[in-house]
Design an enzyme around this catalytic site. Structure first.
Site, PDB file in Angstrom:
ATOM      1  N   GLU A 180     -10.719  14.133 -55.096  1.00  0.00           N
ATOM      2  CA  GLU A 180     -11.310  14.370 -56.422  1.00  0.00           C
ATOM      3  C   GLU A 180     -10.253  14.398 -57.517  1.00  0.00           C
ATOM      4  O   GLU A 180      -9.617  15.427 -57.742  1.00  0.00           O
ATOM      5  CB  GLU A 180     -12.095  15.693 -56.421  1.00  0.00           C
ATOM      6  CG  GLU A 180     -12.729  16.000 -57.770  1.00  0.00           C
ATOM      7  CD  GLU A 180     -13.575  17.279 -57.780  1.00  0.00           C
ATOM      8  OE1 GLU A 180     -13.703  17.941 -56.735  1.00  0.00           O
ATOM      9  OE2 GLU A 180     -14.103  17.604 -58.849  1.00  0.00           O
ATOM     10  N   LYS A 196     -14.370  11.255 -55.243  1.00  0.00           N
ATOM     11  CA  LYS A 196     -15.201  12.065 -56.155  1.00  0.00           C
ATOM     12  C   LYS A 196     -14.594  12.017 -57.548  1.00  0.00           C
ATOM     13  O   LYS A 196     -13.789  12.872 -57.922  1.00  0.00           O
ATOM     14  CB  LYS A 196     -15.268  13.503 -55.637  1.00  0.00           C
ATOM     15  CG  LYS A 196     -16.032  14.455 -56.547  1.00  0.00           C
ATOM     16  CD  LYS A 196     -16.384  15.756 -55.841  1.00  0.00           C
ATOM     17  CE  LYS A 196     -17.030  16.732 -56.793  1.00  0.00           C
ATOM     18  NZ  LYS A 196     -17.637  17.876 -56.129  1.00  0.00           N
TER      19      LYS A 196
HETATM   20  P1  13P Z   1     -19.297  20.020 -61.385  1.00  0.00           P
HETATM   21  O1  13P Z   1     -20.344  19.027 -60.910  1.00  0.00           O
HETATM   22  O2  13P Z   1     -19.884  21.279 -61.904  1.00  0.00           O
HETATM   23  O3  13P Z   1     -18.280  19.391 -62.256  1.00  0.00           O
HETATM   24  O4  13P Z   1     -18.541  20.497 -60.076  1.00  0.00           O
HETATM   25  C1  13P Z   1     -18.230  19.582 -59.105  1.00  0.00           C
HETATM   26  C2  13P Z   1     -17.024  20.043 -58.408  1.00  0.00           C
HETATM   27  O5  13P Z   1     -17.022  20.171 -57.213  1.00  0.00           O
HETATM   28  C3  13P Z   1     -15.806  20.298 -59.202  1.00  0.00           C
HETATM   29  O6  13P Z   1     -14.709  20.412 -58.361  1.00  0.00           O
END
Ligand code: 13P
Length: 325
Positions: A175, A217
């Site tokens: 991510e 992500k």
């Molecule tokens: P949000 O969808 O609230 O941005 O959170 C996703 C997430 O896992 C952030 O690390």
């Protein structure tokens, strides 16, 4: 050794997506306080139990990302959270980073920590039932950011995390979040997101991470929250897919977006619009936190009487996102 590709494909296939319920103790506590709930280990447990026991959750949710605290807690029926998720056909994930800390020499930028002892922690989580993990790197857009050193340090750490997870048998959710905070344009977000994703795949290659055993992500490409620009849904979808096409190899099985502070219905519209930009080499799905559970928390407010209504709100959002796919 777990079949990483099979797990990654399970996470992103069949029109299902991932629910991020892995807020840190500090973040979860402040969200509970905002709705009038005293933040304790027990109130966090009760709230997370409400989420995972939402009826028919497995129809639209393939995996739930948990925080370390929840991973070791039990539901009222005595099952641990990862065991219960397994019982209902949902994969259990674990957030393994330990948060974003100020990066030396880079004002207003952070480095995500958590590599120390990660090999041993991965082994523990696998023993307790985890099949996938998450690590979030944070990139900010500003006048002088992102700096090269913040991008490099964060993506290097993200790639080392991914390598350790795969070695230990967990699918890493990778991510790199370019934040929405700021006054930047859609074009600037696209430029930064593209550069970040390009560097990410260089680092993953250097660390010999198997791309068919990860889930990416990313953020959607949007204008900053303080920007004067208000791009249309179609413009956001096009800019996001363009950034992905330029950088993400086809061997990545799936891309699961974070919501990043977008309103739930807007995040869902963006996800839906991207599905029509054929042909896409990867599954495009959701790994939302706030855009899935935010309204449920507001509805619940710590009152048992609101439990069913809160679960209904969560269920409707999960179904809407599955339908958007
Ligand atoms: P949000 O969808 O609230 O941005 O959170 C996703 C997430 O896992 C952030 O690390």
């Amino acid at each position: 050794m777990a079949d990483l590709n099979r797990i990654a494909r399970t996470l992103v296939s069949d029109r299902r997506g991932i629910l991020a319920a892995d807020e840190s103790i500090a973040t979860m506590s402040s969200r509970l306080e905002k709705v009038g709930v005293e933040p304790t280990a027990e109130s966090r447990r009760v709230y997370r139990e409400l989420i995972v026991t939402t009826p028919q959750l497995a129809d639209s949710i393939s995996g739930v990302i948990l925080a370390d605290e929840t991973f070791h807690q039990k539901l009222s029926n005595g099952r641990t959270f990862p065991d219960y998720l397994g019982d209902i056909g949902i994969l259990a994930g674990i957030k393994v980073d330990t948060g974003a800390k100020p990066l030396a020499g880079a004002p207003n930028e952070t480095i995500t920590e958590g590599l120390d002892g990660l090999r041993e922690r991965v082994a523990d989580y696998v023993r307790l039932g985890a099949t996938f993990a998450k690590w979030r790197a944070v990139i900010t857009i500003g006048d002088n950011t992102p700096s090269d050193r913040a991008v490099h340090a964060n993506l290097h750490a993200l790639a080392r995390y991914a390598g350790l997870c795969q070695e230990g048998g967990l699918v890493p959710i990778v991510e790199p979040e370019v934040l929405m905070d700021g006054t930047h344009s859609l074009a600037r977000c696209q430029q930064v997101s593209t550069a970040v994703l390009r560097s990410l795949f260089e680092e993953l290659d250097l660390m010999q991470v198997k791309l068919d055993g990860i889930v990416l992500k990313p953020n959607m490409v949007v204008a900053g929250t303080g920007s004067a620009e208000h791009p249309t849904v179609a413009e956001v979808a096009a800019a996001t897919v363009e950034a992905l096409r330029a950088t993400v190899p086809a061997s990545v099985p799936g891309i699961a977006f974070l919501s990043g502070g977008q309103r739930p219905e807007v995040a869902t519209q963006h996800l839906g619009a991207m599905q029509h930009l054929d042909p896409l080499p990867w599954e495009l799905t959701y790994s939302f936190g706030r855009a899935l559970v935010g309204p449920a928390l507001e509805t619940w407010r710590g009152d048992e009487k609101n439990r069913a209504a809160a679960q209904k709100v969560l269920s409707e959002l999960a179904v809407a996102n599955a339908a958007a796919r």
